[in-house]
Design a protein around this motif. Structure first.
Motif, mmCIF file in Angstrom:
data_model
loop_
_atom_site.group_PDB
_atom_site.id
_atom_site.type_symbol
_atom_site.label_atom_id
_atom_site.label_comp_id
_atom_site.label_asym_id
_atom_site.label_seq_id
_atom_site.Cartn_x
_atom_site.Cartn_y
_atom_site.Cartn_z
ATOM 1 N N ARG A 27 -1.475 -11.643 6.720
ATOM 2 C CA ARG A 27 -2.189 -10.785 7.719
ATOM 3 C C ARG A 27 -1.527 -10.742 9.178
ATOM 4 O O ARG A 27 -1.131 -11.932 9.423
ATOM 5 N N ALA B 267 -7.669 -0.127 -3.314
ATOM 6 C CA ALA B 267 -7.770 -1.474 -3.319
ATOM 7 C C ALA B 267 -6.921 -2.001 -2.261
ATOM 8 O O ALA B 267 -6.159 -1.809 -1.389
ATOM 9 N N THR B 268 -7.614 -3.492 -2.133
ATOM 10 C CA THR B 268 -6.936 -4.087 -0.853
ATOM 11 C C THR B 268 -6.425 -5.583 -1.395
ATOM 12 O O THR B 268 -6.786 -6.353 -1.950
ATOM 13 N N ASP B 269 -5.195 -5.889 -1.118
ATOM 14 C CA ASP B 269 -4.539 -7.016 -1.153
ATOM 15 C C ASP B 269 -4.942 -8.193 -0.292
ATOM 16 O O ASP B 269 -4.490 -8.153 0.600
ATOM 17 N N TYR B 270 -5.791 -9.015 -0.905
ATOM 18 C CA TYR B 270 -6.303 -10.096 0.142
ATOM 19 C C TYR B 270 -5.329 -11.301 0.264
ATOM 20 O O TYR B 270 -5.548 -12.100 1.004
ATOM 21 N N ASP B 271 -4.354 -11.283 -0.764
ATOM 22 C CA ASP B 271 -3.257 -12.142 -0.814
ATOM 23 C C ASP B 271 -2.278 -12.184 0.102
ATOM 24 O O ASP B 271 -1.267 -13.035 0.513
ATOM 25 N N ALA B 272 -2.078 -10.993 0.683
ATOM 26 C CA ALA B 272 -0.855 -10.515 1.411
ATOM 27 C C ALA B 272 -1.142 -11.228 2.964
ATOM 28 O O ALA B 272 -2.115 -11.270 3.390
#
Length: 99
Positions: free
Chosen positions: A9, A2-7
């Motif tokens: 970058r 799973a990738t947290d796209y809200d973190a």
């Protein structure tokens, strides 16, 4: 995975700044200027368990070269005739040395 796209970058600039900071901290590390110990001195104190063979004698039975063997003129090992690769100026060469 799973990738947290809200973190948040990190940009390339942030990554390079961190690596520079890491290098600076390593440069000021207390152990960085320490000289390594002498390898020869360390080897003298190193003993293998049960490796004291100073009182032993090596007994090897040496056989003369047999009729079906030859001595390579390059590596000076005794080989069976099946390992003969070439004869140069009357000198026998094994397959390993001819390769």
């Amino acid at each position: 995975m799973a990738t947290d796209y809200d973190a948040p970058r990190k940009t390339d600039e942030d990554a390079s700044e961190e690596s520079i900071e890491e290098l600076k901290t390593r440069r000021h590390d207390k152990n960085s200027g320490k000289v390594d110990e002498d390898e020869a001195e360390a080897a003298e104190s190193f003993e293998l368990p049960g490796a004291d063979l100073s009182h032993e004698e090596l007994a090897v039975r040496v056989l003369p070269r047999q009729a079906d063997e030859f001595t390579c003129s390059s590596c000076f090992l005794v080989h069976h005739r099946s390992q003969l690769a070439d004869t140069k100026n009357g000198q026998l060469i094994c397959r390993d040395c001819a390769a």
